[in-house]
Write a protein that holds these residues in place. Structure first.
Motif, PDB file in Angstrom:
ATOM      1  N   UNK A   1       0.835  -1.202   0.000  1.00 27.31           N
ATOM      2  CA  UNK A   1       0.000   0.000   0.000  1.00 27.31           C
ATOM      3  C   UNK A   1       0.866   1.247   0.000  1.00 27.31           C
ATOM      4  N   UNK A   2       0.356   2.293  -0.649  1.00 32.96           N
ATOM      5  CA  UNK A   2       1.110   3.535  -0.725  1.00 32.96           C
ATOM      6  C   UNK A   2       1.148   4.214   0.647  1.00 32.96           C
ATOM      7  N   UNK A   3       2.377   4.547   1.087  1.00 32.98           N
ATOM      8  CA  UNK A   3       2.475   5.174   2.410  1.00 32.98           C
ATOM      9  C   UNK A   3       3.285   6.458   2.382  1.00 32.98           C
ATOM     10  N   UNK A   4       3.620   6.928   1.170  1.00 30.69           N
ATOM     11  CA  UNK A   4       4.374   8.177   1.087  1.00 30.69           C
ATOM     12  C   UNK A   4       5.756   8.041   1.678  1.00 30.69           C
ATOM     13  N   UNK A   5       6.095   9.006   2.527  1.00 25.01           N
ATOM     14  CA  UNK A   5       7.460   9.049   3.061  1.00 25.01           C
ATOM     15  C   UNK A   5       7.617   8.251   4.353  1.00 25.01           C
ATOM     16  N   UNK A   6       6.603   7.478   4.707  1.00 23.97           N
ATOM     17  CA  UNK A   6       6.637   6.754   5.989  1.00 23.97           C
ATOM     18  C   UNK A   6       7.902   5.933   6.201  1.00 23.97           C
ATOM     19  N   UNK A   7       8.309   5.225   5.139  1.00 22.00           N
ATOM     20  CA  UNK A   7       9.494   4.382   5.285  1.00 22.00           C
ATOM     21  C   UNK A   7      10.732   5.200   5.628  1.00 22.00           C
ATOM     22  N   UNK A   8      10.814   6.394   5.032  1.00 20.07           N
ATOM     23  CA  UNK A   8      11.969   7.247   5.299  1.00 20.07           C
ATOM     24  C   UNK A   8      11.899   7.801   6.722  1.00 20.07           C
ATOM     25  N   UNK A   9      10.694   8.118   7.143  1.00 19.35           N
ATOM     26  CA  UNK A   9      10.528   8.612   8.513  1.00 19.35           C
ATOM     27  C   UNK A   9      10.901   7.522   9.508  1.00 19.35           C
ATOM     28  N   UNK A  10      10.445   6.300   9.177  1.00 17.79           N
ATOM     29  CA  UNK A  10      10.807   5.170  10.041  1.00 17.79           C
ATOM     30  C   UNK A  10      12.323   4.999  10.097  1.00 17.79           C
ATOM     31  N   UNK A  11      12.960   5.117   8.912  1.00 17.26           N
ATOM     32  CA  UNK A  11      14.415   4.963   8.847  1.00 17.26           C
ATOM     33  C   UNK A  11      15.119   5.936   9.780  1.00 17.26           C
ATOM     34  N   UNK A  12      14.656   7.204   9.709  1.00 19.76           N
ATOM     35  CA  UNK A  12      15.320   8.246  10.486  1.00 19.76           C
ATOM     36  C   UNK A  12      15.291   7.921  11.975  1.00 19.76           C
ATOM     37  N   UNK A  13      14.268   7.194  12.408  1.00 21.12           N
ATOM     38  CA  UNK A  13      14.171   6.900  13.835  1.00 21.12           C
ATOM     39  C   UNK A  13      14.715   5.537  14.231  1.00 21.12           C
ATOM     40  N   UNK A  14      15.158   4.758  13.232  1.00 20.76           N
ATOM     41  CA  UNK A  14      15.575   3.383  13.535  1.00 20.76           C
ATOM     42  C   UNK A  14      17.021   3.332  14.017  1.00 20.76           C
ATOM     43  N   UNK A  15      17.231   2.666  15.145  1.00 25.99           N
ATOM     44  CA  UNK A  15      18.580   2.597  15.720  1.00 25.99           C
ATOM     45  C   UNK A  15      19.556   1.881  14.798  1.00 25.99           C
ATOM     46  N   UNK A  16      19.082   0.750  14.252  1.00 24.29           N
ATOM     47  CA  UNK A  16      19.975  -0.031  13.387  1.00 24.29           C
ATOM     48  C   UNK A  16      20.398   0.788  12.168  1.00 24.29           C
ATOM     49  N   UNK A  17      19.426   1.575  11.643  1.00 25.30           N
ATOM     50  CA  UNK A  17      19.748   2.393  10.483  1.00 25.30           C
ATOM     51  C   UNK A  17      20.793   3.441  10.834  1.00 25.30           C
ATOM     52  N   UNK A  18      20.610   4.069  11.996  1.00 30.41           N
ATOM     53  CA  UNK A  18      21.586   5.089  12.405  1.00 30.41           C
ATOM     54  C   UNK A  18      22.961   4.480  12.585  1.00 30.41           C
ATOM     55  N   UNK A  19      22.955   3.303  13.220  1.00 26.35           N
ATOM     56  CA  UNK A  19      24.232   2.608  13.407  1.00 26.35           C
ATOM     57  C   UNK A  19      24.880   2.322  12.042  1.00 26.35           C
ATOM     58  N   UNK A  20      24.060   1.828  11.091  1.00 27.73           N
ATOM     59  CA  UNK A  20      24.586   1.495   9.766  1.00 27.73           C
ATOM     60  C   UNK A  20      25.132   2.727   9.068  1.00 27.73           C
ATOM     61  N   UNK A  21      24.362   3.817   9.156  1.00 26.24           N
ATOM     62  CA  UNK A  21      24.788   5.046   8.495  1.00 26.24           C
ATOM     63  C   UNK A  21      26.101   5.529   9.094  1.00 26.24           C
ATOM     64  N   UNK A  22      26.161   5.488  10.433  1.00 27.45           N
ATOM     65  CA  UNK A  22      27.399   5.905  11.099  1.00 27.45           C
ATOM     66  C   UNK A  22      28.573   5.050  10.676  1.00 27.45           C
ATOM     67  N   UNK A  23      28.355   3.719  10.684  1.00 25.04           N
ATOM     68  CA  UNK A  23      29.429   2.821  10.268  1.00 25.04           C
ATOM     69  C   UNK A  23      29.824   3.063   8.820  1.00 25.04           C
ATOM     70  N   UNK A  24      28.815   3.263   7.962  1.00 24.69           N
ATOM     71  CA  UNK A  24      29.108   3.499   6.557  1.00 24.69           C
ATOM     72  C   UNK A  24      29.959   4.751   6.373  1.00 24.69           C
ATOM     73  N   UNK A  25      29.632   5.784   7.126  1.00 28.93           N
ATOM     74  CA  UNK A  25      30.430   7.013   7.013  1.00 28.93           C
ATOM     75  C   UNK A  25      31.867   6.744   7.443  1.00 28.93           C
ATOM     76  N   UNK A  26      31.993   5.941   8.518  1.00 29.49           N
ATOM     77  CA  UNK A  26      33.330   5.559   8.986  1.00 29.49           C
ATOM     78  C   UNK A  26      34.080   4.805   7.893  1.00 29.49           C
ATOM     79  N   UNK A  27      33.381   3.849   7.276  1.00 26.91           N
ATOM     80  CA  UNK A  27      33.988   3.098   6.168  1.00 26.91           C
ATOM     81  C   UNK A  27      34.391   4.050   5.052  1.00 26.91           C
ATOM     82  N   UNK A  28      33.503   5.013   4.757  1.00 30.13           N
ATOM     83  CA  UNK A  28      33.745   5.926   3.639  1.00 30.13           C
ATOM     84  C   UNK A  28      34.952   6.810   3.882  1.00 30.13           C
TER      85      UNK A  28
END
Lengths: 331, 378
Positions: free
Chosen positions: A85-112
Motif C-alpha cells: 500500500x502507498x504510504x508516502x514518506x513513511x518508510x523514510x521517517x521510520x528509517x530516520x528513527x531506527x537505531x539499526x539504520x543510524x548505526x549502519x549510516x554511522x558505520x558506513x560514514x566511517x567506512x567511507x
C-alpha cells in the motif's frame, strides 16, 4: 552432466544469438535501403542514420532494463509498505528513527572515510617504493593479488587471523592473538569488540583495495616528467620532499579517481560484513541492513527499497562528478 | 638518477626492506590459510600454522594398559602398547613421575619404586615388566616428550570437494561465470564501436548516461528484477543471473571499450569506409582485432567479478544444491562449521584457485584495462 550440457548449449545459443542479431539486422538494413539503384544517395544516408542504433540497441535495452528502470521502480517501491500500500514518506521517517539504520549510516560514514583514505595511502606508499627497486614488479603483483580474491574468501582468510581461543583451550591459532600474547597482551575476540571490530572489518577491504590503488598510482607516477624532478634534485631536495612536494601534486587528479572508485566500492560492499559478523556487535552497514529487510525473516520491500535509495543518494555526488569529468573530456 | 653517493646505498636498503615488509604483510594472511588447508584437523586446532613447518614438540601424558591385562611371558608379566594413539612420533625422552617427566632417554630402563621396570622405545612402543603377576585396573602413567614431523595432507580438499559439496558448487560457479563473461563483451563491443566511431544524434548524452550508470548500486535492481523474472517465467535460475550480470557489467564494458576504441587511429577506419567497407565489416575486420587488449582486460574483470560475487548469486539464484555457487557455499560453511578451519581453509582455496591462476597469467591485460579506465589523458 545435464547442467553442463545446459550451460554449454545456452552459451552457444546466447553467443550465436547475439552474433546473429548483429549480422542479420545489418543485412536487413542493407536490403531495405540498398546502397545502389535509383535512391542510392538517400538510402545510404538513411541506413547510416539507423545503423548506429542497431549496434547500441541491445546494450541500451539491457542497461535500461537492469539499471535505469530499477532505479525508478525501487524509488516507487520505497513509498509502499510491506503489503504494497502507498504510504508516502513513511518508510523514510521510520528509517530516520531506527537505531539499526543510524548505526549502519554511522558505520558506513566511517567506512567511507577510512577505507578509501587508507587504501589510497598504502597504495601510494607501495607505488612510490616499488618504483625504486629492481624486484618492484614482483612486489606489485604480490600486493595486487588480493584483488583476485573474493570478499568471501578474504573474509575466511581474515577470520582465521582474528580467531580467538578461550582460556584453557590451548594455544592461540589466530595470528593476531598469537602476536598479542607474545608481546605480553591478552587475547581478545576481536570481531566482537565494539567500535574496533569495524576497523578490523575495514582492514579486509583495505587489504584488497590497496593493490588497485597502487597499480593506478604507480602508472601516474611514471607519467610525471623527469625535468621537474631533476630540477628539484639540483636544488637539493631530499627524496621525501620530492615525493610529497613535486610528485604528489602532479597526480592529484589520479588520486581523486582512485579515491572515488574505492568510495563507490565501499558503499556497495556487503559480503565482508555478511560473512564476518552479519551486522552483529555494532558492525551493521547499509548494504547488509538492506539485505536483511529485503530477504530475511518477513521481507519488507518498502523499507529495503528506502535503504537502497539512501545508498543511491550517497553515490549521486560521485555520479555527477563522473559525468561532468567525462563530459569535459569528450569536448 | 643523480643521487649522492653513500646516501644512495643506505636509502636503497631502506626501500628494499620497507617493500619486503609490505609484501610480507600483504601475503601472510593468504599464506597462513593456504598452509592450514593442508594440515590435519588436530594440528590446526592445537597449534598456529606458523609452527607447521617445524617438527612439533609435544608432551604427551598417557596411561599404560591396566596391570590386570598383563600377559605372562616366561617368568615375567608384561604390559605393552604404544604411547601414540594415532599417527607417528619420535620419543625424545620419557618419565614415570610428574616430578621428572624427562628423566630417561628412549630405550632406557626406568625402575619404578614398586620394583617393576618400564621402557619406552623411540617409536613409542612401551613395555612394563613385572616379576610377579600384577593386579589393578589403573595403568602406569607415562610422561612422554615427543617430536612429530611436519605432516601435510590432501584429505581436507578431498572432503571439501566430495563431501561438502564444493565440487558441485564449482560446477555451478562455472555455469554462472562463462556465459556472464562472454555475452556482455559481445553486446558492449558493438555499442562501444557505435559510440566511438559512428555518427548519431545524442551520442554525447548516451556516453554521459553510461558513465553515470557506472556507480549505480546494483542493489536497486533486486526487487524490480526479481519480480520481472518471476513474471516472465524465468524465476530464480541461470538465465536470470546471466542477464543480471550482463546488465551490471555493461556500463564498465562499454566505458572501457569505447575509451579504447576512440583512441584507435581514425585514418584506418576512414580509409576502409572510403574503400566501401560497411560498418559491420569494419567492426569485424579492423576494430575487433585491434581492440583485443581492451576486450581481454574487460573479460578478466568481468570474470573475476562474477566468479567472486556473492550478492547477485544469493538474490537471483535458488538455494538448492544445483544452484549454489562457491561463495554461497563457503558462507553456509562459515555458519555451520565456523570452527572447522580445515574445511573452511580448503573451501576458500578451492574458490580462490581459479581467479588467482587467471590473475597471474593474465595480469598484464588486467592492469592495462585498469589504466585505460582510470588514468585518463595521463
Amino acid at each position: 552432466m545435464d547442467q553442463l550440457l545446459f550451460a554449454v548449449s545456452t552459451i552457444i545459443v546466447g553467443v550465436f544469438g547475439c552474433v546473429a542479431y548483429f549480422y542479420f539486422s545489418n543485412i536487413l538494413l542493407d536490403r531495405i535501403y540498398p546502397a545502389s539503384g535509383p535512391n542510392a544517395g538517400a538510402n545510404i544516408n538513411k541506413a547510416n542514420a539507423i545503423r548506429p542504433w542497431l549496434f547500441v540497441l541491445p546494450a541500451l535495452l539491457v542497461l535500461g532494463l537492469y539499471l535505469v528502470y530499477p532505479v525508478f521502480s525501487t524509488f516507487l517501491l520505497s513509498m509502499r509498505d510491506s503489503r504494497g500500500d502507498f504510504v508516502g514518506a513513511d518508510n523514510y521517517i521510520w528509517l530516520a528513527g531506527d537505531d539499526k539504520f543510524r548505526e549502519s549510516l554511522g558505520n558506513n560514514l566511517l567506512w567511507l572515510v577510512i577505507v578509501p583514505a587508507a587504501s589510497t595511502f598504502f597504495g601510494l606508499v607501495a607505488a612510490g617504493l616499488t618504483d625504486r627497486i629492481k624486484w618492484g614488479s614482483v612486489a606489485q603483483s604480490l600486493i595486487f593479488m588480493p584483488m583476485a580474491i573474493s570478499f568471501v574468501g578474504a573474509s575466511v582468510i581474515w577470520k582465521f587471523i582474528y580467531d580467538y581461543r578461550g582460556e584453557n583451550q590451548g594455544e592461540q591459532i589466530g595470528l593476531l592473538n598469537a602476536i598479542v600474547e607474545a608481546m605480553g597482551g591478552t587475547a581478545q575476540t576481536w570481531i566482537t569488540v565494539p567500535f574496533w571490530n569495524n576497523i578490523f572489518l575495514m582492514i579486509i577491504l583495505i587489504w584488497i583495495q590497496t593493490g588497485f590503488a597502487m597499480v593506478i598510482l604507480s602508472a601516474a607516477l611514471k607519467g610525471i616528467s623527469e625535468e621537474t624532478i631533476e630540477a628539484a634534485y639540483l636544488d637539493g631536495a631530499t627524496p621525501l620532499q620530492i615525493f610529497f612536494k613535486i610528485k604528489i601534486p602532479q597526480i592529484w587528479g589520479t588520486i581523486a579517481v582512485v579515491w572515488t572508485t574505492i568510495t563507490v566500492t565501499v558503499l556497495k560492499v556487503f559480503d565482508i560484513v555478511f560473512a564476518m559478523t552479519n551486522g552483529q556487535w555494532g558492525t551493521q552497514v547499509l548494504a547488509n541492513l538492506m539485505y536483511d529487510w529485503m530477504f530475511r525473516g518477513s521481507p519488507d520491500f518498502g523499507r529495503g527499497s528506502a535503504i537502497v535509495m539512501v545508498i543511491m543518494l550517497l553515490v549521486t555526488p560521485v555520479m555527477i562528478w563522473n559525468i561532468s569529468n567525462a563530459h569535459k573530456e569528450n569536448r | 638518477m643523480m643521487e649522492m653517493a653513500g646516501t644512495k646505498s643506505r636509502l636503497t636498503w631502506a626501500v628494499n626492506l620497507a617493500v619486503g615488509f609490505l609484501v610480507l604483510l600483504w601475503i601472510i594472511p593468504t599464506f597462513g590459510l593456504l598452509i592450514s588447508s593442508f594440515r590435519d584437523r588436530d594440528a590446526i586446532s592445537t597449534s598456529g600454522w606458523w609452527t607447521a613447518m617445524s617438527a612439533s614438540e609435544q608432551n604427551v601424558i598417557v596411561r599404560a594398559d591396566a596391570p590386570d591385562n598383563a600377559v605372562q611371558d616366561g617368568t615375567v608379566w608384561v604390559v605393552s602398547g604404544n604411547v601414540f594413539d594415532s599417527g607417528a612420533g619420535d620419543v625424545t625422552a620419557f618419565g614415570i613421575t610428574s616430578r621428572e617427566p624427562e628423566a630417561f632417554g628412549p630405550g632406557e630402563v626406568a625402575t619404578h619404586a614398586q620394583g617393576y621396570q618400564i621402557t619406552v622405545e623411540a617409536n613409542g612402543d612401551y613395555k612394563i615388566t613385572y616379576t610377579e603377576e600384577p593386579s589393578g585396573s589403573r595403568g602406569q602413567r607415562l610422561f612422554v616428550r615427543a617430536e612429530s614431523p611436519p605432516s601435510f595432507t590432501l584429505d581436507n580438499y578431498r572432503e571439501v570437494l566430495f563431501a561438502e559439496g564444493m565440487g558441485k558448487a564449482l560446477l555451478n560457479t562455472l555455469t554462472v561465470t562463462i556465459p556472464a563473461t562472454i555475452i556482455p563483451i559481445l553486446v558492449a563491443a558493438f555499442a562501444a564501436y557505435a559510440l566511438a566511431w559512428m555518427e548519431m544524434p545524442g551520442r554525447a548524452l548516451l556516453i554521459a548516461g553510461i558513465v553515470g550508470l557506472l556507480v549505480v548500486p546494483l542493489q536497486v535492481a533486486f526487487i524490480p528484477l526479481l519480480k520481472l523474472h518471476n513474471n516472465i517465467g524465468i524465476g530464480k535460475g541461470y538465465i536470470g543471473i546471466w542477464l543480471a550480470h550482463t546488465g551490471f557489467g555493461l556500463p564498465l564494458a562499454v566505458f572501457l571499450l569505447r575509451n579504447y576504441m576512440a583512441g584507435l587511429p581514425g585514418e584506418i577506419i576512414e580509409s576502409a569506409r572510403v574503400d566501401g567497407a560497411s560498418d559491420f565489416a569494419i567492426f569485424r575486420k579492423i576494430i575487433l582485432p585491434l581492440s583485443f587488449p581492451a576486450l581481454a582486460s574487460f573479460a578478466i574483470f568481468q570474470f573475476l567479478w562474477v566468479w567472486n560475487d556473492l550478492l547477485v548469486a544469493k538474490v537471483f539464484l535458488g538455494t538448492g544444491e544445483d544452484q549454489v555457487v562457491m561463495t554461497g557455499r563457503i558462507v553456509d560453511l562459515l555458519g555451520s562449521r565456523g570452527g572447522d578451519w580445515e574445511i573452511l581453509a580448503a573451501s576458500a582455496f578451492v574458490s580462490i584457485a581459479v581467479p588467482i591462476a587467471v590473475f597471474f597469467s593474465l595480469q598484464r591485460y588486467l592492469v592495462r584495462g585498469l589504466l585505460a579506465g582510470s588514468v585518463k589523458g595521463g
